[in-house]
Enzyme design. Sequence first.
Site, PDB file in Angstrom:
ATOM      1  N   TYR A  72       0.831  -1.206   0.000  1.00  0.00           N
ATOM      2  CA  TYR A  72       0.000   0.000   0.000  1.00  0.00           C
ATOM      3  C   TYR A  72       0.862   1.252   0.000  1.00  0.00           C
ATOM      4  CZ  TYR A  72      -3.968   3.002   1.072  1.00  0.00           C
ATOM      5  OH  TYR A  72      -4.943   3.963   1.011  1.00  0.00           O
ATOM      6  N   PHE A 124      -7.005  19.936 -24.780  1.00  0.00           N
ATOM      7  CA  PHE A 124      -7.688  18.660 -25.006  1.00  0.00           C
ATOM      8  C   PHE A 124      -9.062  18.696 -24.329  1.00  0.00           C
ATOM      9  CE2 PHE A 124      -8.367  14.103 -23.924  1.00  0.00           C
ATOM     10  CZ  PHE A 124      -8.495  13.656 -25.211  1.00  0.00           C
ATOM     11  N   ASP A 125     -10.010  17.887 -24.817  1.00  0.00           N
ATOM     12  CA  ASP A 125     -11.391  18.054 -24.312  1.00  0.00           C
ATOM     13  C   ASP A 125     -11.549  17.757 -22.817  1.00  0.00           C
ATOM     14  OD1 ASP A 125     -11.214  15.362 -24.821  1.00  0.00           O
ATOM     15  OD2 ASP A 125     -12.750  15.314 -26.357  1.00  0.00           O
ATOM     16  N   ASP A 215       0.780  19.395 -20.944  1.00  0.00           N
ATOM     17  CA  ASP A 215      -0.124  18.251 -21.060  1.00  0.00           C
ATOM     18  C   ASP A 215       0.608  17.312 -22.016  1.00  0.00           C
ATOM     19  OD1 ASP A 215      -2.136  16.448 -21.419  1.00  0.00           O
ATOM     20  OD2 ASP A 215      -3.629  17.884 -22.120  1.00  0.00           O
ATOM     21  N   ALA A 217       0.736  13.883 -22.993  1.00  0.00           N
ATOM     22  CA  ALA A 217       0.377  12.528 -23.434  1.00  0.00           C
ATOM     23  C   ALA A 217       1.289  12.002 -24.551  1.00  0.00           C
ATOM     24  CB  ALA A 217      -1.079  12.502 -23.889  1.00  0.00           C
ATOM     25  N   LYS A 258      -0.936   6.789 -23.611  1.00  0.00           N
ATOM     26  CA  LYS A 258      -0.384   7.178 -24.916  1.00  0.00           C
ATOM     27  C   LYS A 258       1.105   6.825 -24.919  1.00  0.00           C
ATOM     28  CE  LYS A 258      -4.491   9.334 -24.972  1.00  0.00           C
ATOM     29  NZ  LYS A 258      -4.639  10.637 -24.389  1.00  0.00           N
ATOM     30  N   HIS A 450     -21.754  12.463 -28.068  1.00  0.00           N
ATOM     31  CA  HIS A 450     -21.175  11.579 -29.086  1.00  0.00           C
ATOM     32  C   HIS A 450     -21.033  10.135 -28.631  1.00  0.00           C
ATOM     33  CE1 HIS A 450     -17.741  13.058 -26.822  1.00  0.00           C
ATOM     34  NE2 HIS A 450     -16.995  12.102 -27.299  1.00  0.00           N
TER      35      HIS A 450
HETATM   36  C1  LIG Z   1      -5.755  11.392 -23.657  1.00  0.00           C
HETATM   37  C2  LIG Z   1      -5.403  12.761 -23.279  1.00  0.00           C
HETATM   38  C3  LIG Z   1      -5.796  13.291 -22.032  1.00  0.00           C
HETATM   39  C4  LIG Z   1      -6.672  12.542 -21.064  1.00  0.00           C
HETATM   40  O1  LIG Z   1      -6.092  11.350 -20.654  1.00  0.00           O
HETATM   41  P1  LIG Z   1      -6.950  10.050 -20.282  1.00  0.00           P
HETATM   42  O2  LIG Z   1      -5.869   9.072 -19.916  1.00  0.00           O
HETATM   43  O3  LIG Z   1      -7.737   9.645 -21.473  1.00  0.00           O
HETATM   44  O4  LIG Z   1      -7.794  10.398 -19.124  1.00  0.00           O
HETATM   45  C5  LIG Z   1      -5.403  14.583 -21.742  1.00  0.00           C
HETATM   46  N1  LIG Z   1      -4.691  15.322 -22.609  1.00  0.00           N
HETATM   47  C6  LIG Z   1      -4.290  14.838 -23.795  1.00  0.00           C
HETATM   48  C7  LIG Z   1      -3.490  15.699 -24.722  1.00  0.00           C
HETATM   49  C8  LIG Z   1      -4.649  13.552 -24.179  1.00  0.00           C
HETATM   50  O5  LIG Z   1      -4.282  13.095 -25.384  1.00  0.00           O
END
Ligand SMILES: *Cc1c(COP(=O)(O)O)cnc(C)c1O
Length: 458
Positions: A72, A124-125, A215, A217, A258, A450
Amino acid sequence: MKLPYAEPYKIKMVEKIHRSTQQQREKWIKEANYNLFNLRSEHVFIDLLTDSGTGAMSDVQWSEMMLGDESYAGATSFYKMKAAIKKIFNFDYFLPTHQGRAAENVLFSATVKAGDVVPGNSHFDTTKGHIEFRAAKAIDCTIDEAFNTTVLHPFKGNLDLQKLEAVLEEYPKEKIPMIIVTITCNSSGGQPVSIQNMRDVKALAEKYEIPVFYDSARFAENAYFIKLRESEFKDFTIKEIVLEMFKYSDGMTMSSKKDAIVNMGGFIAMHNKELYKEASMFNIIFEGYVTYGGMSGRDMNALAQGLDEATEFDYLEARVGQVQYLGEKCKKYGIPLQQPIGGHAIFIDAKRFLPQIPKEEYIAQTVAVELYIVGGIRGVEIGTILADRDPDTRENRYPELELVRLAIPRRTYTNNHMDYVAAVMKTIFNTRHEAKKGLRIVEEAPIMRHFTVKLEKL
Ligand SMILES: *Cc1c(COP(=O)(O)O)cnc(C)c1O
């Protein structure tokens, strides 16, 4: 003669995928109400819905799974991940989270409040969602070139420094908790940001005393584009480029699904100890104790190893090379694509594909459905359905671009699969004049429609 690239791995285990007939697919997509999210995966032949969490782990990553420490608190797996984050990004503090949006939730809980503004490059969304959920505003400062699919620019993810400075001037620094630079810029098509732009953004941020967060990814794909396109770095290794990129940030959020090539996971990393302490509290509430934060020990091990593998040049050359391979092939067939081709996906410009279909009939979704019916390929609509309705008028928001994204999972498909995808596209493209009608919505959710929308053919 310069020899071509080839994948720096061979295949040890395979997973069966299922072919089907067009007749079967016509029935399945109708039953799924023409929504590709509603399909069962075994009814899809080549699944290009997303590159998130869908990659293939290496034998070393799978071995690391067996070495996971599920304690843990204070697990060796936590310290493995900590060492990897220090080595790859040079951050001293980090918090594991279960995925990228969870990292955003924790970080923004500690930093973003109602009335704030967060400038960046096409957020990103989920990032935008977490900002707006806190009654703050995401302000897009991406360069204008990013929004024209036919303009070639090596770094379409770049921020426009004038747009950015205008925001920093307009609002007091107490209202700007951070600038977010998304690498690569997902919303504008997997387009990279240059190190020069990162340096310029950081210089502006320092002038106005605002922290910069990445950000991250697809940070490794971004580094690969820098090596190819920014001459100062052509002799750097990918790992050296990544260290240079992150010199100009104060912290990062990461969706490890990613570029860490794992099926689930994420994290936040930063230099600032005070912020780490504050974010730790939210991590404990939302994710888990600070040394696991929603992840299993085995997953943290695989993630640490994945960061190392994803920052190798040979891997990236094959990964981005495969995306370019598909894109070039489609271009040769005359298929209208967003250009230049990004790092993880190709984007079909549906308005130029089916100019006879009016926007009220969901052009990109019509192309996506056709790709499935003709070839069993699953992509995703990035157009009017995704854009939702205006919250005040309840009218459809019609975005400038109607795109179908085909995202390529990492190390998962071969170039034969890419040839197949291109051939399906060509078949549809050759008969595109026969398409007379698009789709109609019969049922939809008030937001994020969507995922669950129900449609029928007109
Ligand atoms: C996928 C992504 C996120 C969100 O990550 P999740 O692992 O899907 O929650 C945030 N920012 C970018 C640029 C992404 O491609």
